[in-house]
Design a protein around this motif. Structure first.
Motif, short mmCIF file in Angstrom:
data_model
loop_
_atom_site.label_atom_id
_atom_site.label_comp_id
_atom_site.label_asym_id
_atom_site.label_seq_id
_atom_site.Cartn_x
_atom_site.Cartn_y
_atom_site.Cartn_z
N GLU A 14 0.84 -1.21 0.00
CA GLU A 14 0.00 0.00 0.00
C GLU A 14 0.87 1.26 0.00
O GLU A 14 0.61 2.23 -0.71
CB GLU A 14 -0.91 0.02 1.23
N ALA A 17 2.51 1.66 -3.39
CA ALA A 17 1.52 2.11 -4.39
C ALA A 17 1.28 3.62 -4.25
O ALA A 17 1.21 4.34 -5.26
CB ALA A 17 0.22 1.33 -4.23
N ALA A 18 1.15 4.09 -3.02
CA ALA A 18 0.94 5.53 -2.80
C ALA A 18 2.14 6.33 -3.30
O ALA A 18 1.99 7.37 -3.93
CB ALA A 18 0.68 5.80 -1.32
N VAL A 20 4.44 5.38 -5.60
CA VAL A 20 4.53 5.30 -7.07
C VAL A 20 3.55 6.30 -7.70
O VAL A 20 3.85 6.92 -8.71
CB VAL A 20 4.29 3.87 -7.56
N GLY A 21 2.40 6.48 -7.06
CA GLY A 21 1.41 7.41 -7.56
C GLY A 21 1.86 8.86 -7.55
O GLY A 21 1.25 9.71 -8.22
N THR A 22 2.93 9.17 -6.82
CA THR A 22 3.42 10.55 -6.76
C THR A 22 4.49 10.85 -7.83
O THR A 22 4.88 11.99 -7.98
CB THR A 22 4.04 10.89 -5.38
N LEU A 43 11.69 1.61 -10.44
CA LEU A 43 10.30 1.20 -10.59
C LEU A 43 10.20 -0.16 -11.29
O LEU A 43 9.42 -1.03 -10.89
CB LEU A 43 9.51 2.25 -11.36
N ASP A 75 3.71 6.15 -18.20
CA ASP A 75 2.50 6.56 -17.48
C ASP A 75 1.74 5.38 -16.89
O ASP A 75 0.61 5.53 -16.43
CB ASP A 75 1.58 7.37 -18.40
N TRP A 77 3.22 2.96 -14.54
CA TRP A 77 3.88 2.30 -13.42
C TRP A 77 2.91 1.97 -12.29
O TRP A 77 3.01 0.90 -11.68
CB TRP A 77 5.05 3.14 -12.92
N SER A 78 1.97 2.85 -12.01
CA SER A 78 1.00 2.57 -10.94
C SER A 78 0.17 1.34 -11.27
O SER A 78 -0.02 0.45 -10.43
CB SER A 78 0.08 3.77 -10.69
N TYR A 81 2.34 -1.84 -11.01
CA TYR A 81 2.58 -2.24 -9.63
C TYR A 81 1.31 -2.79 -8.99
O TYR A 81 1.36 -3.82 -8.29
CB TYR A 81 3.15 -1.10 -8.79
N ASP A 82 0.18 -2.15 -9.22
CA ASP A 82 -1.08 -2.65 -8.65
C ASP A 82 -1.38 -4.06 -9.12
O ASP A 82 -1.82 -4.91 -8.33
CB ASP A 82 -2.24 -1.71 -9.00
#
Length: 195
Positions: A14, A17-18, A20-22, A43, A75, A77-78, A81-82
């Motif tokens: 978690e 994921a947060a 990577v989202g940045t 990544l 664009d 990577w999120s 990873y998810d």
């Protein structure tokens, strides 16, 4: 360490994921505390390593999985990873996997030890990515304390001369270091600001 590492791995995932989202597109080519990795490569390693532990949890040969993800658009990577962390949750859902022997890069180990090692790796790479991005989010100190305990158990000697090890000899942690900084120092990493 006879704990169930799955909840800790889920919390680590978690947190990753947060983080990577940045990541902003202009940061992808930036340096990380892993001298051989730029942010994009880190990544790729995080996603690939996550896929590897999913295969291991499902009873497959983790050594057959390359610990890097190829072909992921900048664009995506999120999403990549998810997808990988969902595979991990599914692969390790059966309690029997914790006591089953699994094959990991460092040999055979019971599943709980292998997954604990991957918690350590994931938490370490969380710090690497966070440092590379300028520390955009607060990180969970309990995860770093667990990872540091694992690191000190599996790498008890501060001096590491083995070129096969993915970790350098320990470096001094800064005065007043938090758990992540102590973990990074134990694994031979230096923050970019001090490198």
């Amino acid at each position: 360490m006879n704990v169930d590492p799955r909840p800790l791995y889920a919390r680590t995932a978690e947190q990753i994921a947060a983080l990577v989202g940045t990541v902003r597109p202009e940061q992808l080519a930036g340096p990380t505390p892993c001298a051989e990795f730029e942010v994009r490569t880190l990544l790729s390693h995080i996603v690939g390593g996550t896929r590897r532990i999913a295969v291991i949890g499902a009873g497959g040969d983790g050594l057959a999985v390359r610990p890097f993800a190829d072909g992921v658009p900048d664009d995506a990577w999120s999403a990549a990873y998810d997808g990988a962390r969902t595979e991990v949750a599914e692969a390790w859902a059966d309690d029997a996997r914790l006591d089953a022997l699994v094959r990991v890069p460092w040999g055979e180990a019971p599943g709980r030890q292998a997954l604990s090692g991957y918690v350590m790796e994931a938490v370490t790479h969380t710090w690497d990515l966070s440092d590379a991005l300028g520390r955009p989010l607060a990180l969970d100190p309990e995860l770093a304390e667990f990872a540091l305990a694992v690191a000190r158990h599996v790498l008890p000697d501060a001096q590491r001369e083995d070129p096969e090890l993915p970790f350098d000899s320990a470096v001094p942690a800064p005065e007043g270091a938090d758990a992540y900084e102590r973990l990074a120092a134990w694994l031979g990493r230096t923050p970019l600001s001090r490198a």
